[in-house]
Design a protein around this motif. Structure first.
Motif, PDB file in Angstrom:
ATOM      1  N   VAL A 634       0.845  -1.210   0.000  1.00 35.85           N
ATOM      2  CA  VAL A 634       0.000   0.000   0.000  1.00 35.85           C
ATOM      3  C   VAL A 634       0.876   1.254   0.000  1.00 35.85           C
ATOM      4  CG1 VAL A 634      -1.770   1.282   1.230  1.00 35.85           C
ATOM      5  CG2 VAL A 634      -1.821  -1.226   1.227  1.00 35.85           C
ATOM      6  N   ALA A 664      -9.788   1.210   3.717  1.00 36.77           N
ATOM      7  CA  ALA A 664      -9.200   1.511   2.408  1.00 36.77           C
ATOM      8  C   ALA A 664      -8.285   0.374   1.946  1.00 36.77           C
ATOM      9  CB  ALA A 664      -8.422   2.826   2.487  1.00 36.77           C
ATOM     10  N   ARG A 668      -9.364  -2.787  -1.208  1.00 34.18           N
ATOM     11  CA  ARG A 668      -8.493  -2.389  -2.313  1.00 34.18           C
ATOM     12  C   ARG A 668      -8.935  -3.068  -3.601  1.00 34.18           C
ATOM     13  NH1 ARG A 668      -6.433  -5.972   1.061  1.00 34.18           N
ATOM     14  NH2 ARG A 668      -5.593  -7.947   0.234  1.00 34.18           N
ATOM     15  N   PRO A 674      -2.643  -0.539  -4.360  1.00 32.23           N
ATOM     16  CA  PRO A 674      -3.465   0.309  -3.474  1.00 32.23           C
ATOM     17  C   PRO A 674      -2.738   1.629  -3.147  1.00 32.23           C
ATOM     18  CG  PRO A 674      -3.305  -1.934  -2.638  1.00 32.23           C
ATOM     19  CD  PRO A 674      -2.297  -1.829  -3.725  1.00 32.23           C
ATOM     20  N   ILE A 676      -3.422   5.354  -0.954  1.00 31.00           N
ATOM     21  CA  ILE A 676      -4.275   6.140  -0.035  1.00 31.00           C
ATOM     22  C   ILE A 676      -3.677   7.536   0.084  1.00 31.00           C
ATOM     23  CG2 ILE A 676      -5.221   6.308   2.299  1.00 31.00           C
ATOM     24  CD1 ILE A 676      -4.816   3.270   2.547  1.00 31.00           C
ATOM     25  N   ASP A 693      -9.038   6.819  -1.568  1.00 27.49           N
ATOM     26  CA  ASP A 693      -8.376   5.591  -2.012  1.00 27.49           C
ATOM     27  C   ASP A 693      -8.772   5.279  -3.463  1.00 27.49           C
ATOM     28  OD1 ASP A 693     -10.763   3.861  -2.207  1.00 27.49           O
ATOM     29  OD2 ASP A 693     -10.834   4.006  -0.018  1.00 27.49           O
ATOM     30  N   GLY A 748     -12.867   4.129  -6.785  1.00 23.06           N
ATOM     31  CA  GLY A 748     -12.336   4.489  -5.477  1.00 23.06           C
ATOM     32  C   GLY A 748     -13.351   5.266  -4.645  1.00 23.06           C
TER      33      GLY A 748
END
Length: 765
Positions: A634, A664, A668, A674, A676, A693, A748
């Motif tokens: 992430v 978040a 994903r 992913p 954020i 996200d 998202g």
């Protein structure tokens, strides 16, 4: 000599007529002022009655207020409230019962006067008219408007005899004049006269004034047919002097022997002339003093003076003018006498006070003239004295009445004010302004923009615009707004304004500013409490539905499993069912824990509020979720600076960040890395944390209303429990914050968390 006599008689006649006109004008002016003052007292009564009616049109404390007014103003016989033109309330009721229920708008005797008062929106006095309860009376009515609509009248009733008595007509002109009062009958259009002695006086000498408050005419009529007897003494004396002059010339031409006879004749005539002069001196309508200028002692005085002061002539001759003059007036009298003796003035007039023999004080107007020729040594002077005590009493009564009205205005629990369209700004304001707003009346009247300047800045424009429009159409208005006091505080006021038309070009504003700060604060607190209770009721109802639904499901499952266990005889099947029962029991326990956490949030009335560094808690959350972030690669992009602080509960902030960031990661998108993004900004009274996200997104059209519901899930993710967002929403709502969400499927989701700027005290409140 006869030609000189004719001129003297002519001038004397003109002087008598001028004196008569002056006296009639003075008396008429005093009587008119008495009437006007009487009516002004009624104005205060009518306005006080009108102010006793609240915004809903209901009279408050009528009996108490009416009793106070009738006892304060002795000339008023009764007061009434007349809603919709029908007499409903009368004080005192005894003796006035017959008037109750009378519809004055449909009564021929009263309709026209009532409509005139409504049209002018001002007080109008009708009558004298025959009263329903009997007798002749004068009725004053003030139209009352509530919220721009006609409500009815406040009214006063004055018996006609009491009305005439209060004018003072009975005390003036008993010997020389009489009065008459007239008005055009609204039905017959003919002039009617209401006082005694209604004989035609059109050929007599009279003066008249208009009294617009009741469309009356007041007349004063001279009883004298002519002034023959006033001119007779001087005409006789002048004629005798002319005859004596002729005889004197004739005698000079006669023999000396006839001179003695002429002297005897002249002596007799001079004696007669002296007698005539003495008669005039004694019988004059005004008091006359003959005084020694050097000593100040009285040489002679007529009967009028003796009657005025209560002394005999012999007693007066033993006195001087200083001894009967009030000490306060002596110096002014001496100053005038000094100027008269020095030749600086030819005569003087002044108002002063004399002492009566019984000790009473008498107000007089005196005119002093010298009896010496120019360049002669001052010796004697004459003083003409007029009793003005009645006029002074009337003036004192007028001043006392004005003071009563002022005291009444100052006693009202509000700021009474007056303005004028010709003179901008406030022309009068009561002393109550200093108690309510802190400003003195002088501060209000010295600056024409003062009222505008102390209106609260947020209210100033609309208040001025509203007032200007109401004045333009000459309609009374009622508005509530805020004002700034002298010490800087804010006060809510209610401004009740009446508009009176003076003429086509000029109007007058009269109003009362009432302090409504406490009631306004109560209204605001009540609305806040209502809002809080409504919100709590919604939460309670929602929570009750949740508890009812979830617990019913679990208890139903447990009941079904117990029934199956009781029915089963197979030990293996019973063990499997017991395992299922244990699982359902554990789920029920977990549900109870979740519900308990929700209850703890909603029942925490005073959560701890601290100033928290936002980045510090974001870093702490990343450390907690380190394994998940690393495992799923992430990318967290944090643009928030280290100096950002928010007012929030520490435990709640940890829970909020953990829920949103973990969600978040959990949701994903499987086909992309992913990412954020964390950002911060402010808007109005909120600090906003934005968490964005690139995950699988949410179908808001389908699930938007259920997004923050308890046990609501929208994916097949096995980790979804439907409790996190519900708890987070409750934590943020508990501290006056809010959450907004934007999302598209497969693109998202962006959550905007609004933290309130409010202080701890406001949050607790």
């Amino acid at each position: 000599m006869l030609l000189v006599l004719s001129l003297i008689v002519t001038f004397r006649y003109q002087a008598i007529k001028e004196a008569e006109r002056y006296e009639m004008n003075n008396i008429l002016s005093v009587v008119k002022k008495n009437i006007e003052q009487n009516l002004k007292n009624n104005y205060a009564t009518l306005i006080t009655l009108a102010l006793s009616i609240d915004d809903s049109g209901q009279p408050k404390n009528f009996e108490e207020i009416a009793e106070s007014l009738v006892s304060s103003y002795k000339n008023i016989d009764a007061v009434q409230l007349v809603p919709d033109g029908i007499i409903k309330m009368t004080y005192p009721l005894k003796g006035n019962e017959a008037a109750t229920g009378l519809d004055i708008l449909n009564n021929p005797l009263h309709r026209k006067a009532a409509l005139k008062a409504i049209k002018s929106k001002a007080i109008y006095f009708s009558g004298p008219v025959e009263l329903k309860q009997g007798g002749l009376g004068v009725v004053g009515r003030l139209p009352i408007f509530k919220k721009g609509k006609f409500w009815g009248f406040s009214a006063v009733i004055i018996r006609f005899n009491n009305f005439i008595k209060s004018t003072g007509i009975d005390t003036f002109g008993e010997n020389n004049y009489y009065f008459q009062l007239s008005k055009v009958n609204p039905l017959t259009k003919k002039t009617e006269f209401f006082l005694s002695n209604k004989t035609d006086f059109s050929k007599k000498y009279y003066k008249t004034v208009d009294i617009p408050e009741g469309d009356w005419k007041l007349y004063i009529i001279s009883k004298k047919e002519n002034h023959f007897f006033d001119l007779l003494p001087i005409s006789t004396i002048g004629f005798l002097l002319s005859l004596l002059c002729g005889l004197f010339i004739y005698t000079l031409l006669k023999r000396p022997s006839e001179l003695q006879n002429l002297i005897e004749v002249q002596t007799k005539k001079l004696t007669k002339s002296e007698f005539l002069f003495k008669s005039i001196f004694e019988n004059a309508g005004l008091g006359i003093f003959h005084t020694n200028t050097i000593t100040g002692k009285f040489i002679d005085a007529n009967d009028k003076i003796c009657q005025l002061l209560g002394y005999t002539l012999e007693e007066i001759k033993e006195m001087d003018y200083i001894s009967i003059t009030h000490p306060v007036d002596i110096q002014q009298d001496l100053d005038y006498m000094e100027k008269l003796k020095n030749g600086e003035i030819k005569q003087f007039s002044m108002e002063k006070r004399y002492f009566h023999k019984n000790g009473d004080i008498i107000w007089v107007s005196i005119t002093v003239s010298p009896l010496w020729e120019k360049n002669e040594t001052p010796n004697h002077h004459i003083a003409i004295v007029e009793d003005i005590s009645a006029r002074k009493e009337a003036q004192d009564a007028l001043l006392e009445s004005k003071q009563k009205i002022k005291d009444l205005i100052d006693s009202i629990d509000g700021i009474v004010w007056e303005g004028d369209s010709i003179e901008p700004g406030i022309t009068y304001i009561s002393k109550k302004s200093e108690a309510i707003l802190g400003y003195t009346p002088e501060e209000w009247t010295s600056d024409e923009m003062f009222w505008r300047n102390i209106i609260h800045p947020e209210d100033r424009d609309w208040v001025i615009e509203y007032s200007t429009n109401a004045a333009k159409y000459r309609k009374p208005f009622d508005q509530e707004y805020r004002m700034i006091t002298k010490n800087g505080n804010t006060v809510w006021v209610r401004d009740l304004v009446s508009i009176y038309t003076v003429d086509e070009e000029r109007i007058r504003y009269r109003g009362i500013l009432i302090d409504i700060t406490k009631s306004k604060q109560f209204e605001i607190d009540l609305n806040n409490s209502l809002k809080l209770v409504t919100e709590q009721n919604k939460r309670l109802l929602n929570f009750s539905h949740i508890v009812s639904h979830n617990l019913r499901s679990h208890t139903s499952n447990i009941q079904s499993l117990i029934s199956l266990i009781e029915m089963s005889e197979d030990e293996k099947e019973q063990n499997e069912l017991l395992g299922l029962l244990k699982s359902v029991s554990e789920t029920l326990n977990k549900t109870m824990e979740n519900l308990n956490e929700v209850v703890s949030i909603q029942t925490d009335i005073n959560p701890i509020i601290e100033k928290l560094n936002l980045n510090k808690y974001i870093t702490k959350t990343q450390e907690i979720l380190h394994s998940q972030i690393t495992k799923n690669n992430v990318i967290i992009n944090n643009t928030i600076t280290d100096d950002v602080h928010i007012q929030f509960n520490p435990a709640y902030l940890e829970s909020v960040l953990l829920n949103f960031i973990s969600n978040a990661i959990r949701y994903r998108h499987p086909e992309r890395v992913p990412e954020i993004k964390l950002s911060y900004y402010t808007e109005d009274n909120y600090q906003i944390l934005e968490i964005k996200d690139n995950g699988i997104g949410i179908d808001l059209k389908k699930n938007g209303k259920k997004l923050f519901g308890l046990y609501k899930t929208f994916t097949k993710n096995p980790e979804s429990r439907g409790i996190g967002l519900f708890i987070t929403k409750n934590q943020i709502d508990a501290l006056n914050g809010k959450i907004e969400v934007e999302s598209n499927l497969n693109e998202g989701t962006t959550f905007k968390i609004y933290f309130s700027h409010a202080t701890k005290e406001n949050l607790h409140h």
